[in-house]
Design a protein around this motif. Structure first.
Motif, PDB file in Angstrom:
ATOM      1  N   VAL A 133       0.861  -1.001  -0.015  1.00 54.43           N
ATOM      2  CA  VAL A 133       0.032   0.098  -0.036  1.00 54.43           C
ATOM      3  C   VAL A 133       0.848   1.275  -0.162  1.00 54.43           C
ATOM      4  N   SER A 134       2.013   1.331   0.761  1.00 50.88           N
ATOM      5  CA  SER A 134       2.960   2.431   0.900  1.00 50.88           C
ATOM      6  C   SER A 134       3.618   2.692  -0.522  1.00 50.88           C
ATOM      7  N   LEU A 135       3.804   1.503  -1.244  1.00 52.43           N
ATOM      8  CA  LEU A 135       4.185   1.490  -2.536  1.00 52.43           C
ATOM      9  C   LEU A 135       3.619   1.936  -3.379  1.00 52.43           C
ATOM     10  N   ILE A 168      -0.417   9.622  -4.076  1.00 50.42           N
ATOM     11  CA  ILE A 168      -1.408   9.795  -3.185  1.00 50.42           C
ATOM     12  C   ILE A 168      -0.915  10.182  -1.754  1.00 50.42           C
ATOM     13  N   SER A 169      -1.404  11.089  -1.387  1.00 52.47           N
ATOM     14  CA  SER A 169      -0.873  11.695   0.344  1.00 52.47           C
ATOM     15  C   SER A 169      -1.989  11.878   1.177  1.00 52.47           C
ATOM     16  N   ASP A 170      -3.185  11.559   0.733  1.00 51.75           N
ATOM     17  CA  ASP A 170      -4.490  11.827   1.516  1.00 51.75           C
ATOM     18  C   ASP A 170      -4.426  10.667   2.766  1.00 51.75           C
ATOM     19  N   LEU A 200      -7.304   8.146   2.238  1.00 50.33           N
ATOM     20  CA  LEU A 200      -7.386   7.077   1.046  1.00 50.33           C
ATOM     21  C   LEU A 200      -6.211   5.988   1.683  1.00 50.33           C
ATOM     22  N   ILE A 201      -5.107   6.410   2.228  1.00 51.72           N
ATOM     23  CA  ILE A 201      -4.127   5.496   2.446  1.00 51.72           C
ATOM     24  C   ILE A 201      -4.447   4.557   3.897  1.00 51.72           C
TER      25      ILE A 201
END
Length: 239
Positions: free
Chosen positions: A171-173, A180-182, A185-186
């Motif tokens: 997910v981080s990758l 994506i920085s929100d 969402l993460i």
């Protein structure tokens, strides 16, 4: 450890609880010492340490599981307690309810189907398939689903660990590649794909990410518990 002493200690939950807590504390200490790498969560370190301890003292897993059963029971109240951060972030959750409702069924369904598809292609038995089907669902719900499908809970727990550990770096990758920085969402992606392990990681990022991870984990569990047993029995257990 002598057989007599081991038998006496394992006759009560005390030994299993002490071993579990010791592995957890040491795993967390190692995690901090290693500067908290995202690819090596403390639960993985703790699981490896616990497996080593059981092998070292010669304690069968079945006996350990009996002693640690009440710890498994506490997973339910711990999951329910995640409702508090959900309540605190309710206004932000309401803002995104439409895209969340659209993506959740598709993502939760794919989370089960790709694992079943790969295992089926590799020739896994129906029992193994039943044990892997709920591997993206938080443990208290996943255990109930697996028992309904006729799978093995110990195999499920291993699948849960692998899924949660691999979801964090993936997910981080994906977030970096897609820029994506929100945190909302993460966090949602971590909870949906990595259940409790991903949710713990999300809380490390921010309270907002943790709340949305809790939401993703909870909704994935509810949705999967509703459709997976029904779909499984409709296709005859993929047998």
């Amino acid at each position: 450890m002598t057989d007599a002493l081991l038998t006496r200690l394992s006759s009560t939950p005390l030994l299993a609880v002490v071993l579990t807590l010791a592995a957890y504390l040491v795993g967390n200490a190692l995690y901090r010492r290693l500067k908290q790498p995202s690819w090596l969560p403390p639960i993985l370190l703790s699981a490896v340490l616990l497996a080593g301890l059981l092998a070292l003292i010669g304690l069968p897993y079945a006996i350990y599981q009996q002693g640690a059963s009440w710890l498994t029971f506490l997973l339910g109240p711990a999951t329910v307690a995640l409702g508090m951060p959900l309540y605190q972030q309710l206004p932000r959750i309401v803002e995104l309810w439409r895209p969340l409702v659209v993506c959740l069924p598709l993502a939760a369904t794919l989370a089960a189907l790709y694992a079943l598809g790969i295992a089926w292609l590799l020739g896994a038995s129906p029992e193994v398939l039943a044990s892997l089907a709920a591997k993206s669902v938080t443990a208290p719900i996943a255990i109930g689903i697996t028992e309904q499908l006729g799978g093995r809970v110990p195999l499920l727990m291993g699948a849960l660990l692998i899924t949660g550990v691999t979801a964090i770096p993936l997910v981080s990758l994906a977030a970096r590649l897609l820029r994506i920085s929100d945190d909302r969402l993460i966090g949602f992606a971590l909870g949906l794909n990595g259940h409790a392990i991903g949710t713990v990681r999300a809380f490390d990022l921010s309270p907002t990410a943790g709340a949305f991870a809790s939401l993703g984990m909870s909704l994935t569990g509810i949705f999967t518990a509703l459709w997976l047993p029904l779909a499984w029995h409709l296709v005859g257990g993929l047998g």
